[in-house]
Every structure is written in C-alpha cells, then in structure tokens.
Scaffold this motif. Structure first.
Motif, PDB file in Angstrom:
ATOM      1  N   MET A  71      27.410 -12.731  82.074  1.00 43.08           N
ATOM      2  CA  MET A  71      27.805 -12.183  80.779  1.00 43.08           C
ATOM      3  C   MET A  71      28.100 -10.698  80.866  1.00 43.08           C
ATOM      4  SD  MET A  71      25.432 -14.004  77.880  1.00 43.08           S
ATOM      5  CE  MET A  71      24.108 -14.785  78.770  1.00 43.08           C
ATOM      6  N   VAL A  72      29.060 -10.273  80.047  1.00 41.92           N
ATOM      7  CA  VAL A  72      29.375  -8.859  79.845  1.00 41.92           C
ATOM      8  C   VAL A  72      29.282  -8.588  78.353  1.00 41.92           C
ATOM      9  CG1 VAL A  72      31.168  -7.085  79.936  1.00 41.92           C
ATOM     10  CG2 VAL A  72      30.863  -8.655  81.869  1.00 41.92           C
ATOM     11  N   ALA A  73      28.552  -7.532  77.972  1.00 44.08           N
ATOM     12  CA  ALA A  73      28.423  -7.175  76.558  1.00 44.08           C
ATOM     13  C   ALA A  73      29.539  -6.220  76.166  1.00 44.08           C
ATOM     14  CB  ALA A  73      27.067  -6.529  76.303  1.00 44.08           C
ATOM     15  N   MET A  74      30.060  -6.413  74.962  1.00 40.36           N
ATOM     16  CA  MET A  74      31.055  -5.505  74.401  1.00 40.36           C
ATOM     17  C   MET A  74      30.576  -5.050  73.037  1.00 40.36           C
ATOM     18  SD  MET A  74      34.778  -7.109  75.392  1.00 40.36           S
ATOM     19  CE  MET A  74      35.529  -5.992  74.199  1.00 40.36           C
ATOM     20  N   VAL A  75      30.524  -3.745  72.843  1.00 40.38           N
ATOM     21  CA  VAL A  75      30.074  -3.186  71.561  1.00 40.38           C
ATOM     22  C   VAL A  75      31.007  -2.045  71.172  1.00 40.38           C
ATOM     23  CG1 VAL A  75      27.656  -3.827  71.916  1.00 40.38           C
ATOM     24  CG2 VAL A  75      28.468  -1.605  72.737  1.00 40.38           C
ATOM     25  N   GLY A  76      30.949  -1.667  69.893  1.00 41.02           N
ATOM     26  CA  GLY A  76      31.814  -0.576  69.457  1.00 41.02           C
ATOM     27  C   GLY A  76      31.764  -0.362  67.968  1.00 41.02           C
ATOM     28  N   ALA A  77      32.705   0.441  67.491  1.00 46.19           N
ATOM     29  CA  ALA A  77      32.709   0.898  66.108  1.00 46.19           C
ATOM     30  C   ALA A  77      32.986  -0.230  65.124  1.00 46.19           C
ATOM     31  CB  ALA A  77      33.754   1.999  65.938  1.00 46.19           C
ATOM     32  N   ARG A  78      32.346  -0.140  63.960  1.00 43.52           N
ATOM     33  CA  ARG A  78      32.653  -1.075  62.879  1.00 43.52           C
ATOM     34  C   ARG A  78      33.967  -0.707  62.206  1.00 43.52           C
ATOM     35  NH1 ARG A  78      27.217  -0.888  63.370  1.00 43.52           N
ATOM     36  NH2 ARG A  78      26.027  -2.806  62.991  1.00 43.52           N
ATOM     37  N   ASN A  79      34.226   0.592  62.030  1.00 44.02           N
ATOM     38  CA  ASN A  79      35.495   1.043  61.449  1.00 44.02           C
ATOM     39  C   ASN A  79      36.475   1.380  62.561  1.00 44.02           C
ATOM     40  OD1 ASN A  79      34.028   3.297  62.326  1.00 44.02           O
ATOM     41  ND2 ASN A  79      35.056   4.660  60.873  1.00 44.02           N
ATOM     42  N   ALA A  80      36.736   0.397  63.405  1.00 41.74           N
ATOM     43  CA  ALA A  80      37.526   0.618  64.618  1.00 41.74           C
ATOM     44  C   ALA A  80      38.989   0.920  64.296  1.00 41.74           C
ATOM     45  CB  ALA A  80      37.439  -0.608  65.521  1.00 41.74           C
ATOM     46  N   SER A  81      39.613   1.679  65.167  1.00 45.62           N
ATOM     47  CA  SER A  81      41.035   1.983  65.035  1.00 45.62           C
ATOM     48  C   SER A  81      41.859   0.791  65.498  1.00 45.62           C
ATOM     49  CB  SER A  81      41.392   3.205  65.888  1.00 45.62           C
ATOM     50  OG  SER A  81      41.271   2.895  67.275  1.00 45.62           O
ATOM     51  N   SER A  82      43.144   0.848  65.231  1.00 44.57           N
ATOM     52  CA  SER A  82      44.058  -0.205  65.677  1.00 44.57           C
ATOM     53  C   SER A  82      44.043  -0.322  67.197  1.00 44.57           C
ATOM     54  CB  SER A  82      45.472   0.092  65.179  1.00 44.57           C
ATOM     55  OG  SER A  82      46.369  -0.908  65.579  1.00 44.57           O
ATOM     56  N   LEU A  83      44.075   0.834  67.882  1.00 52.09           N
ATOM     57  CA  LEU A  83      44.040   0.806  69.344  1.00 52.09           C
ATOM     58  C   LEU A  83      42.724   0.233  69.855  1.00 52.09           C
ATOM     59  CD1 LEU A  83      45.680   4.227  70.308  1.00 52.09           C
ATOM     60  CD2 LEU A  83      46.573   1.950  70.771  1.00 52.09           C
ATOM     61  N   LEU A  88      45.075   4.279  57.244  1.00 42.92           N
ATOM     62  CA  LEU A  88      44.474   5.473  57.845  1.00 42.92           C
ATOM     63  C   LEU A  88      43.279   5.115  58.728  1.00 42.92           C
ATOM     64  CD1 LEU A  88      44.682   7.909  54.808  1.00 42.92           C
ATOM     65  CD2 LEU A  88      46.080   7.939  56.882  1.00 42.92           C
ATOM     66  N   GLN A  89      42.557   4.067  58.351  1.00 36.74           N
ATOM     67  CA  GLN A  89      41.417   3.634  59.166  1.00 36.74           C
ATOM     68  C   GLN A  89      41.876   3.129  60.528  1.00 36.74           C
ATOM     69  OE1 GLN A  89      39.059  -0.112  58.321  1.00 36.74           O
ATOM     70  NE2 GLN A  89      37.524   1.399  57.753  1.00 36.74           N
ATOM     71  N   ARG A  90      43.032   2.496  60.556  1.00 34.94           N
ATOM     72  CA  ARG A  90      43.557   1.950  61.809  1.00 34.94           C
ATOM     73  C   ARG A  90      44.146   3.016  62.719  1.00 34.94           C
ATOM     74  NH1 ARG A  90      42.692  -3.490  63.357  1.00 34.94           N
ATOM     75  NH2 ARG A  90      42.372  -4.712  61.476  1.00 34.94           N
ATOM     76  N   LEU A  91      44.557   4.150  62.159  1.00 35.73           N
ATOM     77  CA  LEU A  91      45.222   5.183  62.940  1.00 35.73           C
ATOM     78  C   LEU A  91      44.235   6.257  63.377  1.00 35.73           C
ATOM     79  CD1 LEU A  91      48.518   5.664  60.888  1.00 35.73           C
ATOM     80  CD2 LEU A  91      48.252   4.502  63.088  1.00 35.73           C
ATOM     81  N   GLY A  92      44.529   6.863  64.518  1.00 40.23           N
ATOM     82  CA  GLY A  92      43.770   7.994  65.016  1.00 40.23           C
ATOM     83  C   GLY A  92      44.732   8.995  65.618  1.00 40.23           C
ATOM     84  N   PRO A  93      44.247   9.976  66.352  1.00 41.43           N
ATOM     85  CA  PRO A  93      45.140  10.958  66.974  1.00 41.43           C
ATOM     86  C   PRO A  93      46.071  10.358  68.020  1.00 41.43           C
ATOM     87  CG  PRO A  93      42.891  11.762  66.880  1.00 41.43           C
ATOM     88  CD  PRO A  93      42.832  10.319  66.530  1.00 41.43           C
ATOM     89  N   SER A  94      45.639   9.262  68.669  1.00 44.50           N
ATOM     90  CA  SER A  94      46.487   8.623  69.677  1.00 44.50           C
ATOM     91  C   SER A  94      47.563   7.786  68.996  1.00 44.50           C
ATOM     92  CB  SER A  94      45.652   7.726  70.587  1.00 44.50           C
ATOM     93  OG  SER A  94      44.661   8.485  71.245  1.00 44.50           O
ATOM     94  N   PRO A  95      48.847   7.964  69.377  1.00 49.61           N
ATOM     95  CA  PRO A  95      49.945   7.257  68.705  1.00 49.61           C
ATOM     96  C   PRO A  95      49.855   5.741  68.875  1.00 49.61           C
ATOM     97  CG  PRO A  95      50.764   9.080  70.040  1.00 49.61           C
ATOM     98  CD  PRO A  95      49.331   8.883  70.412  1.00 49.61           C
ATOM     99  N   VAL A  96      50.255   5.030  67.816  1.00 45.39           N
ATOM    100  CA  VAL A  96      50.308   3.576  67.801  1.00 45.39           C
ATOM    101  C   VAL A  96      51.705   3.154  67.350  1.00 45.39           C
ATOM    102  CG1 VAL A  96      49.375   1.479  66.730  1.00 45.39           C
ATOM    103  CG2 VAL A  96      47.853   3.377  67.272  1.00 45.39           C
TER     104      VAL A  96
END
Length: 370
Positions: A111-123, A321-329
């Motif tokens: 198994m590999v665990a994956m975790v991260g932000a609840r308000n995650a960006s699109s990327l 806006l929640q989906r976007l961040g400084p990195s272009p999408v």
C-alpha cells in the motif's frame, strides 16, 4: 493465529474498557497472557492507580457492537489474528481491533498512502487522480482518509486498482456526508476500515488517530497538496516516526496550499513528479503501462444558459478561484474539473479576468492573480 469467538469478544471488551488505549491494551495482554486474565486484573490495576469503583466493559456492550457490525457486513480483525494488516501490526500503538467492510484481502497487499488538501486546486486534483491511477496499475493499493479534496479524488481513481479508506468514526459512519456514494463504492470494490466502535460519530480527536492508521498501513506516504499547518503533515510526521518513506509533490512558492509539501521536500522528503518516482523510491520493478496522463475532450458548447441569481454566480466564482493557484492551468482542463458546461463557465472567467481576480496567459492558460 486464529482466535476463537470468546477470546475475540474479550479483546473487544478490553479495548472498549474505560481508560484503556492501544498501548495500555498491548501491555496488559503481554503481562497477563490473555484478554480474559487482563479483564480480571483490570479493576485491581485501576485501584492501585487511585481509581475506585472501576468496572470493565460489559460483555453485553461488546456483543451489541459485534451484532451491529454483522448488520453492516463488517468483519473484526484482531491484532495478532488472521487478516490483520502486517505493517500496521508492527506499531507500538497498533489498533487492537479493526472493523473492515469490503475486500479485506487488500489489507495484505502493498500500500501507498496519499493525503492532501481538502480545498485542493485543479492541478492538485489532477495530480492525485493521475498518481492514484498509475500506482494502482503498478500493483499498489492506495490508502487515504476519505476526506474531501485530494483523499476523495485518490480513492475514486484507485477503485479499479484497489483502495482502502480509513474512517475517523465508525466504519458505518461516513464523514463528510458528501462522500457517501464514494464510501459505498469503496465498500463494494475496495475496503473501509476503522478502529472506532460501530456508530461512532467522529470528533476532532479521532482524526489524528485515523492519520496514524493511514501512515501505518502503507510503505510510503505521498503528500499531494498541504498548507504549512495541515493535518496531512501530521500524517507525514507519523510516517517518519514509523520509518516509512515520506514523499511530496512540489508546488508553486506563492501557493499556500503547496507550502507544506515544499517544506517536506526541503527537509528531505522524496520529490514526486509522477508514480514512477514513488515506485522507484520503493524499489518496485515497473511494467510499462503507457502514458499516465488522461486525455479528455472538453464538453461541446450547449444552449444558452438560463439567468442565474447573484448567489449562484458568487458560488461559481468561488469554485473557480478555489481550483486556481499561481501555477497556470489550461482553461479546458479547468472546465472539465468543474464538471460544468463551457458555456456556463466561460462568461464567468471573463468577469473574473476583468475584476483582476485571475490572469489569462498565452496558450489558453489561467492562473489566480497574486
């Protein structure tokens, strides 16, 4: 080791007894040899610690929990018994009892665990999807905590290859409720697990306990997006304390949702660009499975949308806006991630651009203004 029903019941009673946590449970079992003997000794142990009138968990309470588990098709996995996850068993505070719904065979696979932000960006969501899918193709079961955002995206993408969701409350209590359908799909095609009693509603204190199980089940923890003060970093710290690999996906320095990942990489975590980096760090021999990037076509424009209220427009602006961040999408990718018609999203992108909230770059790329 196979446990008879009496011993399994006594072990459940022991861990459900007042003031008995995982570490105390293991110590009592080691000192007294059996759960029945530990239960018999517990009142005297409590009295010597200054606790008067102590009583152990009644058999009827444990019997009721086992009956509730049968209603939901949950199986009890006891530490030291058959089917208990091998890596989790090594922990000093390993859960004495796990309730599992679904394919318990997944708990014995790598198994590999994956975790991260609840308000995650699109990327971030795209990366979670891509990683989970290709890790599954590489023979890894993806484990996470069934939270919204990165967790949910990872579970959904890993359904085919195998996924395990660790619940903060009872294995029959889905939190957040928005993941009810996903939890049902995991119960059918993956596995839901919890150390908590059936029917328990999760409280704040239960989430760190869940995080240690997420880390303990896996050989590695991959953090996809995490702020500097994030529950995902608690899971990463648990993994480090357990001697597991900690890995992180780098992000833009201006994006607060990536600051935790960037800190982990600075402090020595493995930098992850894709599933190949994870598998290489684990020493897994890779079999070519083709490009792990999923190509999708944007939805064709439909009829003109009906007029929307100001509240609906504000909600859509917030989602964009929640989906976007400084990195272009890419604009078409953003529209796909929002799962909305292009004709509904495009006018609001123009409005946000005119307001200065987002920036449009060459090649149809969008980013959040900083």
């Amino acid at each position: 080791m196979m446990l008879d029903r009496r011993e399994a019941l006594d072990r459940l009673r022991l861990i459900r007894s007042r003031r008995v946590g995982a570490v105390t449970y293991h110590r009592l079992l080691e000192e007294h040899g059996s759960a029945a003997a530990a239960l018999a000794a517990l009142p005297d142990v409590a009295r010597s610690a200054g606790v008067e009138g102590y009583s152990v968990c009644p058999a009827e309470v444990a019997e009721h929990e086992m009956a509730q588990a049968r209603v939901f098709g949950a199986v009890m996995l006891v530490h030291g018994g058959a089917g208990y996850p091998p890596l989790l068993k090594e922990l000093a505070d390993a859960p004495p009892v796990l309730w599992a719904r679904g394919d318990v065979g997944l708990l014995s696979r790598p198994m590999v665990a994956m975790v991260g932000a609840r308000n995650a960006s699109s990327l971030g969501m795209r990366m979670a999807k891509r990683l989970a899918l290709t890790l599954g193709e590489g023979g890894q079961v993806v484990v996470s905590g069934l939270a919204r955002g990165i967790d949910a995206e990872a579970h959904l993408a890993a359904l085919e290859g195998g996924t395990v969701a660790v619940m903060a409350g009872g294995v029959d209590v889905v939190y957040p409720e928005e993941n009810t359908k996903l939890a049902a799909a995991i119960a059918e095609r993956g596995c839901l697990v919890s150390e908590q009693p059936m029917g328990l509603q999760p409280q704040a204190r239960h989430f760190p306990q869940r995080n240690r199980i997420v880390a303990g089940l896996a050989r590695a923890v991959v953090v996809v997006e995490a702020a500097a003060r994030s529950g995902s970093l608690i899971t990463a710290k648990d993994a480090l304390d357990m001697g597991r690999e900690v890995m992180a996906v780098p992000g833009h320095p201006f994006d607060a949702r990536a600051s935790g990942c960037n800190m982990l990489i600075r402090d020595g975590a493995v930098l992850v660009r894709g599933a190949a980096d994870v598998l290489a760090a684990l020493g897994v021999v890779q079999v070519p499975v083709g490009d792990d990037e999923i190509e999708e076509r944007p939805a064709l424009p439909g009829p003109m949308p009906a007029a929307r209220s100001l509240a609906q427009v504000a909600d859509l602006h917030s989602r964009i806006l929640q989906r976007l961040g400084p990195s272009p999408v890419a604009e078409d990718q953003l529209i796909r991630d929002l799962a909305l018609p292009a004709a509904k999203v495009a006018p609001e992108l123009v409005a946000l651009e005119l307001e200065g909230a987002i920036t449009r770059q060459a090649g149809g790329l969008l980013s959040r203004a900083v």
